[in-house]
Design an enzyme around this catalytic site. Structure first.
Site, PDB file in Angstrom:
ATOM      1  N   GLY A  56      28.459  26.946 -19.991  1.00  0.00           N
ATOM      2  CA  GLY A  56      28.063  28.182 -19.330  1.00  0.00           C
ATOM      3  C   GLY A  56      26.928  27.985 -18.340  1.00  0.00           C
ATOM      4  O   GLY A  56      26.459  28.941 -17.715  1.00  0.00           O
ATOM      5  N   ARG A  82      26.330  25.919 -12.043  1.00  0.00           N
ATOM      6  CA  ARG A  82      26.514  24.676 -11.306  1.00  0.00           C
ATOM      7  C   ARG A  82      25.750  24.732  -9.993  1.00  0.00           C
ATOM      8  O   ARG A  82      25.741  25.744  -9.304  1.00  0.00           O
ATOM      9  CB  ARG A  82      28.004  24.441 -11.028  1.00  0.00           C
ATOM     10  CG  ARG A  82      28.832  24.231 -12.280  1.00  0.00           C
ATOM     11  CD  ARG A  82      30.313  24.090 -11.959  1.00  0.00           C
ATOM     12  NE  ARG A  82      31.118  24.036 -13.187  1.00  0.00           N
ATOM     13  CZ  ARG A  82      32.299  24.605 -13.326  1.00  0.00           C
ATOM     14  NH1 ARG A  82      32.832  25.277 -12.310  1.00  0.00           N
ATOM     15  NH2 ARG A  82      32.950  24.518 -14.464  1.00  0.00           N
ATOM     16  N   ALA A 118      33.615  18.100 -22.163  1.00  0.00           N
ATOM     17  CA  ALA A 118      34.552  18.455 -21.093  1.00  0.00           C
ATOM     18  C   ALA A 118      35.006  19.897 -21.277  1.00  0.00           C
ATOM     19  O   ALA A 118      35.108  20.394 -22.387  1.00  0.00           O
ATOM     20  CB  ALA A 118      35.770  17.533 -21.130  1.00  0.00           C
ATOM     21  N   GLY A 119      35.293  20.551 -20.167  1.00  0.00           N
ATOM     22  CA  GLY A 119      35.863  21.893 -20.220  1.00  0.00           C
ATOM     23  C   GLY A 119      36.966  22.002 -19.191  1.00  0.00           C
ATOM     24  O   GLY A 119      36.703  22.108 -18.003  1.00  0.00           O
ATOM     25  N   HIS A 120      38.213  21.926 -19.632  1.00  0.00           N
ATOM     26  CA  HIS A 120      39.346  21.999 -18.712  1.00  0.00           C
ATOM     27  C   HIS A 120      39.932  23.406 -18.759  1.00  0.00           C
ATOM     28  O   HIS A 120      40.440  23.845 -19.790  1.00  0.00           O
ATOM     29  CB  HIS A 120      40.396  20.939 -19.070  1.00  0.00           C
ATOM     30  CG  HIS A 120      39.927  19.548 -18.798  1.00  0.00           C
ATOM     31  ND1 HIS A 120      40.730  18.430 -18.965  1.00  0.00           N
ATOM     32  CD2 HIS A 120      38.742  19.073 -18.349  1.00  0.00           C
ATOM     33  CE1 HIS A 120      40.038  17.343 -18.632  1.00  0.00           C
ATOM     34  NE2 HIS A 120      38.837  17.720 -18.273  1.00  0.00           N
ATOM     35  N   GLN A 130      35.353  14.779 -17.179  1.00  0.00           N
ATOM     36  CA  GLN A 130      34.184  14.625 -16.298  1.00  0.00           C
ATOM     37  C   GLN A 130      34.619  14.142 -14.904  1.00  0.00           C
ATOM     38  O   GLN A 130      35.712  14.439 -14.476  1.00  0.00           O
ATOM     39  CB  GLN A 130      33.137  13.703 -16.943  1.00  0.00           C
ATOM     40  CG  GLN A 130      32.441  14.297 -18.156  1.00  0.00           C
ATOM     41  CD  GLN A 130      33.168  14.057 -19.455  1.00  0.00           C
ATOM     42  OE1 GLN A 130      33.742  13.000 -19.704  1.00  0.00           O
ATOM     43  NE2 GLN A 130      33.168  15.043 -20.327  1.00  0.00           N
ATOM     44  N   ASP A 177      34.106  18.952 -13.193  1.00  0.00           N
ATOM     45  CA  ASP A 177      34.395  20.371 -12.887  1.00  0.00           C
ATOM     46  C   ASP A 177      35.285  20.535 -11.658  1.00  0.00           C
ATOM     47  O   ASP A 177      35.253  21.585 -11.002  1.00  0.00           O
ATOM     48  CB  ASP A 177      33.091  21.163 -12.672  1.00  0.00           C
ATOM     49  CG  ASP A 177      32.101  20.978 -13.803  1.00  0.00           C
ATOM     50  OD1 ASP A 177      32.524  21.146 -14.962  1.00  0.00           O
ATOM     51  OD2 ASP A 177      30.922  20.652 -13.544  1.00  0.00           O
ATOM     52  N   GLY A 206      38.582  20.719 -11.506  1.00  0.00           N
ATOM     53  CA  GLY A 206      39.813  21.495 -11.716  1.00  0.00           C
ATOM     54  C   GLY A 206      40.955  20.652 -12.241  1.00  0.00           C
ATOM     55  O   GLY A 206      42.126  20.943 -11.995  1.00  0.00           O
ATOM     56  N   LYS A 207      40.617  19.609 -13.008  1.00  0.00           N
ATOM     57  CA  LYS A 207      41.633  18.688 -13.510  1.00  0.00           C
ATOM     58  C   LYS A 207      42.622  19.383 -14.441  1.00  0.00           C
ATOM     59  O   LYS A 207      43.815  19.101 -14.417  1.00  0.00           O
ATOM     60  CB  LYS A 207      40.949  17.515 -14.223  1.00  0.00           C
ATOM     61  CG  LYS A 207      40.067  16.663 -13.315  1.00  0.00           C
ATOM     62  CD  LYS A 207      39.349  15.563 -14.073  1.00  0.00           C
ATOM     63  CE  LYS A 207      38.256  16.080 -14.971  1.00  0.00           C
ATOM     64  NZ  LYS A 207      37.129  16.733 -14.256  1.00  0.00           N
ATOM     65  N   GLY A 208      42.111  20.282 -15.280  1.00  0.00           N
ATOM     66  CA  GLY A 208      42.972  20.958 -16.240  1.00  0.00           C
ATOM     67  C   GLY A 208      44.104  21.704 -15.576  1.00  0.00           C
ATOM     68  O   GLY A 208      45.256  21.641 -16.016  1.00  0.00           O
ATOM     69  N   SER A 237      44.768  23.498  -3.705  1.00  0.00           N
ATOM     70  CA  SER A 237      44.693  24.634  -4.625  1.00  0.00           C
ATOM     71  C   SER A 237      44.030  25.805  -3.911  1.00  0.00           C
ATOM     72  O   SER A 237      42.958  25.657  -3.312  1.00  0.00           O
ATOM     73  CB  SER A 237      43.892  24.260  -5.870  1.00  0.00           C
ATOM     74  OG  SER A 237      43.742  25.379  -6.720  1.00  0.00           O
TER      75      SER A 237
END
Length: 423
Positions: A302, A305, A39-41, A224, A13, A15-17, A412
């Site tokens: 969802g 974290r 994964a969620g990018h 991840q 999580d 912020g790779k995307g 960022s």
């Protein structure tokens, strides 16, 4: 041409995307090398938020090829949903999306096995996303798996049936109460497989090799984070793949001596989803503020974290394991407004002060030792150059660079691709 890597240095999580999206203009090929749809990018541009799970984060750039490598596990159902969303946004993915024949396929019964296994553990749950990732990698190492290339064979449905039947017997073994309708799940699965079969399958290791020989630039995108690595993470509360730099070699067929830059991404603080030890976790107002301001909810699940101060001991460990050459600090804007910041610079481990990441970081063994810094109150999202950054933030950055012996080249200051400062 060497292959550059981009990976997370914490528990995912990071912020790779966003950073892959920012960097894609410099690369011809973006290649995912491990993980699955857990994964969620998240990418934000032109006022819109986009979430990818398996598809590489360069997909929104017309000139880039996007490769799903052999180290990835693919759920055709989730993959189809991703493709549907891309079609809604008029993204012509067919000309740019390539799938490795050696990538393994997540079956509906893999997800059921995941649910049965987790349910049987009771309070000892590891916090699985229940996407079937673990059971699919288990079949891979057990030499039972179904791969993308198998979909091109005339008997692939027979292969599917044999593996699914085996899974159902294993589900019964767990003796866990889970409700499911396999026929309904299979109907959706086979429909999604037909969509997957309409894409371009390739022998990806050969494709990458030839791309290198012809001088094309390649960015390998990890999923991840390093502390979730199956070997070097906080086992057993980890994912099922190698999320570290070594995973790019096995997940794409890239030789170790062909690795170029290793971009390591970390948040200005620390978060973790699911179960497992977290030495710097906060249970006070500071932690609640980080979660609220940072919108700290999993892009895939969802789930809220857990939040805490930056753990420099863990971050230094991740840099060492990965051979990081450049650091990128995310979400510096979330810390605006904190009068004082803390960084964990050492652990009190079983009564002894240590600065390395030990075998066990359970709370009964580890107590974080903090160094304090002045905070900043400025709104960083309005800044576009590092000369505008607050003095206290620069002090924070310089301290981290010195401790990690690695330059921080990107800061960022917001979720949008434009809210990115190069140093």
């Amino acid at each position: 041409m060497a292959v550059d890597l981009l990976l997370g240095l914490q528990w995912g999580d990071e912020g790779k995307g966003k950073i892959v999206d920012v960097l894609t203009s410099k690369y011809n090929i973006i290649a995912r090398f491990q993980g699955g749809p857990n994964a969620g990018h998240t990418l934000v541009f032109n006022g819109k938020k986009h979430v990818l799970h398996t598809i590489p984060s360069g997909i929104f750039h017309d000139d880039a090829k996007n490769l799903v490598g052999n180290g990835v596990v693919i759920d055709p159902v989730i993959f189809k949903k991703e493709l549907d969303k891309l079609e809604e946004q008029d993204v012509d993915y067919r000309k740019s999306l390539l799938i490795s024949r050696k990538a393994h396929i997540i079956l509906p019964t893999h997800r059921l096995l995941d649910a049965a296994s987790e349910a049987s553990k009771g309070k000892a749950k590891i916090g699985s996303t229940l996407k079937g990732i673990g059971p699919t990698y288990m079949d891979k190492t057990g030499r039972n798996g179904l791969r993308v290339g198998d979909l091109e064979l005339s008997d692939w449905k027979e292969r599917y049936r044999a593996l699914a039947d085996k899974h159902e017997a294993m589900i019964d073994f767990y003796n866990a109460e889970i409700q499911y309708d396999l026929k309904e799940l299979e109907s959706e699965f086979f429909e999604a497989v037909d969509v997957l079969k309409s894409l371009t399958f390739i022998d990806s290791e050969e494709y990458v090799h030839q791309a290198q020989k012809s001088g094309q630039t390649i960015l390998a995108e990890g999923a991840q984070g390093s502390l979730l690595d199956i070997d070097f993470g906080t086992y057993p509360f980890v994912t099922s793949s190698n999320t570290t730099a070594a995973g790019a070699c096995t997940g794409l067929g890239v030789a170790p001596n062909q690795i170029g830059e290793v971009f390591g991404i970390f948040k200005a603080y620390t978060t973790r989803v699911g179960s497992g030890p977290f030495p710097t976790e906060l249970f006070d107002e500071d932690g609640a503020t980080m979660a609220k301001v940072g919108h700290e909810f999993g892009a895939t699940t969802g789930r809220a974290r857990r939040c805490g101060w930056l753990d420099l001991v863990a971050l230094k460990y991740a840099c060492q394991v990965n051979g990081v050459t450049q650091l990128m600090m995310m979400k510096a804007d979330v810390l605006s407004g904190f009068k004082t910041l803390k960084v964990c610079t050492a652990y009190k481990y079983k009564g002894e002060v240590i600065e390395h990441f030990p075998y066990n970081i359970e709370p009964e063994n580890v107590e974080p030792i903090y160094t304090e810094f002045d905070g900043w109150s400025e709104d960083l999202t309005k800044m576009s150059d590092d000369s505008q950054l607050p003095k206290s933030l620069n002090t924070y950055i310089e301290f981290l660079e010195k401790a990690l012996e690695t330059p921080i080249t990107i800061v960022s200051v917001g979720p949008d691709r434009k809210e990115t400062i190069f140093r």
